[in-house]
Design a protein around this motif. Structure first.
Motif, PDB file in Angstrom:
ATOM      1  N   SER A 226       1.060  -1.099  -0.066  1.00 47.28           N
ATOM      2  CA  SER A 226       0.038  -0.190  -0.019  1.00 47.28           C
ATOM      3  C   SER A 226       0.742   1.182  -0.074  1.00 47.28           C
ATOM      4  N   ALA A 227       2.181   1.214  -0.203  1.00 49.30           N
ATOM      5  CA  ALA A 227       3.003   2.183   0.112  1.00 49.30           C
ATOM      6  C   ALA A 227       2.740   3.595  -0.804  1.00 49.30           C
ATOM      7  N   ALA A 228       2.501   3.419  -1.944  1.00 50.73           N
ATOM      8  CA  ALA A 228       2.328   4.636  -3.024  1.00 50.73           C
ATOM      9  C   ALA A 228       1.010   5.119  -2.873  1.00 50.73           C
ATOM     10  N   SER A 229      -0.048   4.229  -2.588  1.00 48.55           N
ATOM     11  CA  SER A 229      -1.510   4.722  -2.362  1.00 48.55           C
ATOM     12  C   SER A 229      -1.689   5.427  -0.964  1.00 48.55           C
ATOM     13  N   ARG A 230      -0.994   4.864  -0.081  1.00 51.47           N
ATOM     14  CA  ARG A 230      -1.237   5.407   1.246  1.00 51.47           C
ATOM     15  C   ARG A 230      -0.521   6.718   1.337  1.00 51.47           C
ATOM     16  N   LEU A 231       0.582   6.802   0.609  1.00 47.81           N
ATOM     17  CA  LEU A 231       1.282   8.102   0.937  1.00 47.81           C
ATOM     18  C   LEU A 231       0.471   9.119   0.182  1.00 47.81           C
ATOM     19  N   LYS A 232      -0.213   8.895  -1.094  1.00 48.83           N
ATOM     20  CA  LYS A 232      -1.290   9.613  -1.816  1.00 48.83           C
ATOM     21  C   LYS A 232      -2.213   9.973  -0.896  1.00 48.83           C
ATOM     22  N   TYR A 233      -3.025   9.103  -0.386  1.00 48.11           N
ATOM     23  CA  TYR A 233      -4.074   9.590   0.768  1.00 48.11           C
ATOM     24  C   TYR A 233      -3.418  10.291   1.867  1.00 48.11           C
ATOM     25  N   LEU A 234      -2.421   9.883   2.278  1.00 47.12           N
ATOM     26  CA  LEU A 234      -2.082  10.873   3.609  1.00 47.12           C
ATOM     27  C   LEU A 234      -1.654  12.305   2.969  1.00 47.12           C
ATOM     28  N   ASP A 235      -1.361  12.656   1.837  1.00 50.90           N
ATOM     29  CA  ASP A 235      -1.094  13.763   1.198  1.00 50.90           C
ATOM     30  C   ASP A 235      -2.597  14.602   0.993  1.00 50.90           C
ATOM     31  N   LEU A 236      -3.392  13.755   0.569  1.00 45.87           N
ATOM     32  CA  LEU A 236      -4.702  14.257   0.450  1.00 45.87           C
ATOM     33  C   LEU A 236      -5.282  14.876   1.577  1.00 45.87           C
ATOM     34  N   ILE A 237      -5.268  14.328   2.831  1.00 43.19           N
ATOM     35  CA  ILE A 237      -5.687  14.684   4.045  1.00 43.19           C
ATOM     36  C   ILE A 237      -4.897  15.942   4.653  1.00 43.19           C
ATOM     37  N   GLU A 238      -3.716  15.668   4.218  1.00 44.93           N
ATOM     38  CA  GLU A 238      -2.826  16.913   4.863  1.00 44.93           C
ATOM     39  C   GLU A 238      -3.179  18.285   4.056  1.00 44.93           C
ATOM     40  N   ARG A 239      -3.498  17.991   2.644  1.00 43.41           N
ATOM     41  CA  ARG A 239      -3.893  19.338   1.917  1.00 43.41           C
ATOM     42  C   ARG A 239      -5.204  19.666   2.672  1.00 43.41           C
ATOM     43  N   GLY A 240      -6.265  18.755   2.931  1.00 36.17           N
ATOM     44  CA  GLY A 240      -7.583  19.100   3.406  1.00 36.17           C
ATOM     45  C   GLY A 240      -7.522  19.814   4.590  1.00 36.17           C
ATOM     46  N   ARG A 241      -6.603  19.482   5.572  1.00 38.84           N
ATOM     47  CA  ARG A 241      -6.555  20.408   6.651  1.00 38.84           C
ATOM     48  C   ARG A 241      -5.379  21.675   6.564  1.00 38.84           C
ATOM     49  N   ASP A 242      -4.522  21.857   5.650  1.00 39.55           N
ATOM     50  CA  ASP A 242      -3.674  22.787   5.676  1.00 39.55           C
ATOM     51  C   ASP A 242      -4.350  23.898   4.361  1.00 39.55           C
ATOM     52  N   ALA A 243      -4.905  23.041   3.451  1.00 40.43           N
ATOM     53  CA  ALA A 243      -5.152  24.030   2.109  1.00 40.43           C
ATOM     54  C   ALA A 243      -6.436  23.960   1.722  1.00 40.43           C
ATOM     55  N   GLY A 244      -7.257  22.756   2.352  1.00 46.64           N
ATOM     56  CA  GLY A 244      -8.698  22.599   1.797  1.00 46.64           C
ATOM     57  C   GLY A 244      -9.696  23.716   2.224  1.00 46.64           C
ATOM     58  N   THR A 245     -10.785  23.588   1.777  1.00 48.31           N
ATOM     59  CA  THR A 245     -11.940  24.490   2.232  1.00 48.31           C
ATOM     60  C   THR A 245     -12.147  24.116   3.826  1.00 48.31           C
ATOM     61  N   ASN A 246     -12.298  25.153   4.586  1.00 49.79           N
ATOM     62  CA  ASN A 246     -12.824  24.999   5.720  1.00 49.79           C
ATOM     63  C   ASN A 246     -13.720  26.369   6.230  1.00 49.79           C
ATOM     64  N   ARG A 247     -14.250  26.290   7.497  1.00 52.85           N
ATOM     65  CA  ARG A 247     -15.279  27.377   7.770  1.00 52.85           C
ATOM     66  C   ARG A 247     -14.623  28.596   7.686  1.00 52.85           C
TER      67      ARG A 247
END
Length: 608
Positions: free
Chosen positions: A19-40
């Motif tokens: 899962s190394a490649a797909s997990r890394l891609k997923y963790l990048d997704l949620i990091e962007r969700g926290r830092d750069a994604g839409t929030n309130r």
């Protein structure tokens, strides 16, 4: 701490590497969700005004943005007994949120169908794909970016997997799953099975059967047999996504209310702006997924999770397969016997020590990952305790030993040395068989096949006496691409009658059986399915078929040249009624059962 069992360590390491490649891609997704994604904080005034316009007494607080706001995703409806208690949860949650300086809003609702109502009916064809619909609905609910944490209200078969798949795509949000608990025990399971088989034989009528079923399923709460719904609750505990031991406390009790309140208070600690931020996507890692598999084997849980677990894992960038499940099953002992694998139900299981006892036993014997990030504790060890009220205060206490070894046993004296889920493979493909409730002398069945394309045709043949023989009943064109992969649970009484009459009987299907599959050997989820060119399509009436859980074999004993020359017959017409036609898109794009039978994940992965 006890050293982890080497096979569990090996399987976990293999999953991590795969899962190394797909997990890394997923963790990048949620990091962007926290830092750069839409929030309130990034919503415009118009966006925000829409978001709090009807929030009543919480309006002023939500408007300031000074307190965390929690999104509630609810599967409430009052037709489904397990979910009926959720009707009053939003108000309870809002009160609990205010107690810790937070707010909460219902972010959205998701569909919640009852497999018990649709079992054997046309609506059951929508069941598996309701999971992906729920995942989509969860994503829509969380898309408003109004929330710093989430609470998932769901219990039953496809609902928890769907909620988790959808929530994981917003894995930067801390999320807690909140159960509602089982109904009280009703008619004894053994008596229910007896009446069902008598009805199948024509010895009692519909009124007697309805009276029996009504005495079994009789009130608010989850059905009390250990099927997919209750296996869901077990897995949420094993993954650390509930408050500890919250699964099987009855609805409407003070203890249940306090567990829900505790979940909200805990979310204020681990939420976006809490002191101990714990995003869902970090809680659900490779070790947590392996823990869910281990729990499934240790408790004899539902075979449906051979499909749901790969889909849930994929949503977090993790790849598992049936080989992983089988290897873990081989080394994890069966610690629980809960109906249909035993006489007691989930209430008896909980009273005997329940999931808390199972977790403690597994941890102490090196059979579970204790070092996972849970929503309630730093590790899983405290999930080995059970909640009680002392002077109206919620506390957790140790479960030192099983209170009923007819239902729950220690690792040193298990019901079976393995978990009872077997992987079978051969010239018919790959499938799974749950043998924890099957007598060992029936683990191997070799008999002529009778081939059907519809479960109702099987029942007609049974009533006509055409199955009074040693037989492998083959039901094909039941996979996700053919008709949505309905459960074939209504075959259980008829096949059970044949077995009780002394015949050697097995079921082979590219469909599902049930979370309540029992004493008849059933080789299920056979993949590839018939519609996709699977070898099950080559079977003909009279072919000798060998199904063996001992050797892991599922083979058509047909001359190779004859076998290779055979064509696969045309599939039955696609369903076009009861709303099934609306799911044509899902059927056409579903992937293999072993990958999770998910059209939305299959399509998503072609774009990322």
């Amino acid at each position: 701490m006890t050293e982890l069992h080497p096979v569990i360590a090996k399987v976990t390491d293999r999953i991590v590497k795969r899962s190394a490649a797909s997990r890394l891609k997923y963790l990048d997704l949620i990091e962007r969700g926290r830092d750069a994604g839409t929030n309130r904080a990034q919503l415009s005034c118009g966006n925000l005004a829409h978001g709090f316009a009807a929030s009543g007494e919480d309006k002023a607080v939500i408007r300031t943005g000074a307190a965390m706001n929690f999104g509630i995703v609810t599967a409430y409806n009052d037709m489904l007994s397990a979910h009926q208690p959720y009707g009053r949860y939003p108000e309870q949650i809002k009160i609990a949120a205010r107690e810790v300086g937070c707010t909460a809003q219902v972010a959205g609702g998701v569909p919640a169908m009852c497999d018990g109502v649709t079992q054997g009916q046309a609506g059951m064809d929508l069941s598996l794909f309701s999971r992906d619909t729920i995942a989509l609905s969860t994503a829509v609910s969380l898309s408003h970016a109004m929330f710093e944490g989430a609470l998932m209200l769901g219990i039953c078969d496809k609902i928890v997997p769907g909620l988790l798949i959808g929530a994981l795509r917003f894995g930067h949000l801390p999320t807690i799953f909140v159960p509602a608990g089982p109904m009280p025990s009703g008619l004894a399971n053994k008596e229910k099975v007896r009446i069902r088989q008598l009805y199948a034989e024509g010895k009692v009528g519909k009124e007697e059967l309805l009276e029996s079923e009504s005495a079994s399923y009789h009130g608010a709460g989850t059905c009390t047999f250990y099927g997919t719904a209750n296996s869901n609750q077990m897995m949420m505990e094993m993954m650390g996504l509930h408050m500890p031991a919250a699964s099987f406390v009855h609805p409407g009790t003070k203890l249940r209310q306090e567990l829900t309140r505790a979940a909200v208070h805990q979310l204020s600690r681990i939420g976006w702006d809490g002191d101990d931020y714990r995003p869902l996507g970090h809680c659900v890692d490779e070790k947590a997924i392996v823990n869910a598999i281990i729990g499934l084997m240790a408790t004899g849980g539902s075979t449906n999770h051979a499909i749901h677990l790969p889909a849930m894992a994929r949503a977090a960038g993790i790849s598992i397969d049936w080989t992983d499940l089988a290897e873990i099953s081989d080394v994890v002992p069966l610690l629980a016997r809960v109906y249909p694998n035993g006489s007691g139900d989930v209430n008896n299981f909980h009273a005997a020590g329940g999931i808390s006892y199972v977790i403690r036993e597994l941890l102490e014997n090196g059979l579970l990952h204790g070092d996972i990030l849970t929503v309630a504790r730093q590790g899983l060890a405290d999930y080995g305790q059970e909640p009680v009220l002392e002077n109206d205060a919620l506390v957790w206490k140790d479960v030192p030993e099983s209170r009923d070894e007819a239902i729950l046993r220690p690792v040193s004296n298990p019901f079976s040395p393995d978990g009872g889920m077997k992987l079978l493979s051969g010239n018919l493909g790959r499938c799974v068989m749950k043998v924890s409730a099957v007598d060992k002398e029936r683990w191997t069945i070799e008999a002529p096949a009778l081939v059907f394309h519809d479960q109702d045709d099987v029942l007609r043949a049974f009533k006509a006496g055409e199955l009074e023989r040693d037989v492998v009943v083959v039901v094909r064109f039941q996979g996700p691409r053919a008709n949505g992969m309905p459960e074939l649970h209504k075959l259980t009484p008829a096949l059970g009658v044949l077995q009780d009459r002394g015949f050697r009987v097995a079921l082979v299907t590219d469909g599902r059986m049930s979370g309540a599959s029992g004493k008849v050997p059933a080789a299920i989820h056979l993949s590839p399915e018939a519609l996709g060119g699977g070898a099950i399509g080559k079977l003909r009436d009279g072919d000798l078929v060998r199904v063996c859980a001992e050797t892991g074999e599922i083979t058509a004993l047909v001359d190779a040249a004859t076998w290779n020359a055979r064509d696969i017959p045309a599939a039955p017409p696609a369903p076009y009624d009861t709303g099934r036609e609306l799911f044509a898109l899902f059927r056409h794009h579903s992937d293999l059962a072993e990958a999770g039978a998910s059209p939305i994940l299959a399509a998503m992965e072609t774009e990322v």
